[in-house]
Design an enzyme around this catalytic site. Structure first.
Site, PDB file in Angstrom:
ATOM      1  CG  ASP A 207      -1.898   1.151   1.217  1.00 57.72           C
ATOM      2  OD1 ASP A 207      -2.959   0.988   0.599  1.00 57.72           O
ATOM      3  OD2 ASP A 207      -1.599   2.214   1.799  1.00 57.72           O
ATOM      4  CB  ILE A 208       1.197   4.126  -2.346  1.00 57.16           C
ATOM      5  CG1 ILE A 208       1.597   3.229  -3.517  1.00 57.16           C
ATOM      6  CG2 ILE A 208       2.007   5.431  -2.381  1.00 57.16           C
ATOM      7  CD1 ILE A 208       1.329   3.829  -4.885  1.00 57.16           C
TER       8      ILE A 208
ATOM      9  CD  GLU B  79      -4.556   4.088  -1.924  1.00 61.46           C
ATOM     10  OE1 GLU B  79      -4.825   4.491  -0.781  1.00 61.46           O
ATOM     11  OE2 GLU B  79      -5.374   4.134  -2.872  1.00 61.46           O
TER      12      GLU B  79
END
Length: 338
Positions: free
Chosen positions: A204-205, A248
């Site tokens: 996960d960004i 994301e």
């Protein structure tokens, strides 16, 4: 006769006959008879002139004398077949020569028929009709086959595009969630039988919403593509699969990989991303784009489903986010491994 091959004057296509003979009287008689039968004619006096005439307009059939000055009919016939191959019009030899060697020579160089002088007009016209009919049928068949090949090529391209739409994420060009689910199911079943480890990474960004708010959605899309490329490059074995999991979030399936190897790949992703150093001034972690990673590796069991693996990786990712982000957290037997 089949209407599609009708060669009467009422046809949409009026066949053109090229007469090649140095006998002016013979040419005149042939032209008159062929005109009455509904054909267009063009007349030249030797083989060389015939080659030039064919360059300007390819006829539907050629009536050619065997013995002529400059270039005789045999050499011209051979040259026409070399030049035009399968597209060469049918060639009828019309000549006073009627010995066996001349007839055999005519067929050898590519003539479709052989008519001796003086003409029996009904026989000549019948052979002309038959030759043109066969030639037109052959041309129609070639056109139909060419059209079919084109349609098959277009169908193949369309199928490839549909496959791409169904399997590839349109933004990042890595596989999509659908393919991820299918591959995870397949690997789960396979490794249930083999009783080997199946690794999974969820990525996960960090603070991606803030990134979008600061840099705009176009730069946000570019960032997603850059992160996706790094993850995909880290999927180095043929069986490894990188996918966009949603928004994301990304996922990486690592078959036949123990937890130590899964953690190593996770840290490699982080290292590659740090080297890229995408600016992120709104991040609460660092001034560059970072990711939080949850890693897990278990031996699948028929009594459980692939969702078990996803839940474990998701739990590890949750701990990574709560642990300050920009880290790899692994789960082994429900125990956190940092």
């Amino acid at each position: 006769m089949d209407a599609a091959l009708d060669i009467t004057p009422s046809s949409e296509h009026i066949p053109l006959i090229l007469i090649v003979d140095d006998d002016a009287v013979s040419n005149l008689m042939l032209s008159e008879v062929l005109h009455k039968d509904g054909y267009k004619t063009s007349v030249v006096e030797d083989g060389q002139a015939a080659l030039i005439a064919c360059q300007k307009e390819l006829p539907d059939i050629i009536l050619m004398d065997a013995v002529m000055p400059v270039m005789n009919g045999f050499n011209c016939c051979r040259s026409l077949h070399i030049l035009y191959g399968e597209n060469c019009p049918p060639i009828l030899m019309i000549t006073g020569l009627n010995d066996t060697d001349s007839v055999e020579h005519a067929y050898k160089v590519g003539a479709v028929d052989y008519v001796t002088k003086p003409f029996h007009w009904a026989v000549l016209l019948g052979r002309v009709r038959q030759a043109i009919s066969s030639h037109l049928a052959h041309q129609k068949l070639k056109q139909a086959l060419a059209k079919e090949r084109l349609l098959l090529k277009e169908l193949k391209i369309a199928n490839q595009q549909l496959h791409s739409l169904a399997t590839i994420d349109g933004l990042t060009s890595i596989t999509n969630r659908r393919v991820f689910n299918e591959r995870l199911e397949d690997e789960w079943k396979r490794l249930c039988r083999e009783q080997s480890q199946l690794g999974l990474i969820l990525i996960d960004i960090d603070y991606f919403k803030a990134y979008n708010d600061t840099y705009g959605h176009l730069n946000g899309d570019k960032c997603l593509c850059q992160v996706a490329k790094i993850i995909n490059d880290c999927a180095r074995r043929p069986a490894d699969l990188a996918a966009r999991y949603g928004g994301e979030e990304f996922a990486l399936i690592l078959p036949n990989t123990e937890l130590e190897g899964v953690i190593h790949v996770g840290k490699l992703i982080q290292e590659q991303l740090r080297n890229l150093a995408i600016p992120h001034v709104s991040s609460k972690v660092k001034s560059i784009v970072t990711v939080s990673i949850g890693a897990v590796a278990i031996v699948p069991a028929f009594s459980k489903s692939p969702q078990t693996l996803i839940n474990c990786a998701d739990q590890a990712l949750y701990h990574a986010k709560n642990n300050g982000r920009d880290c790899v957290i692994a789960l082994s037997n429900s125990m956190i491994v940092e």
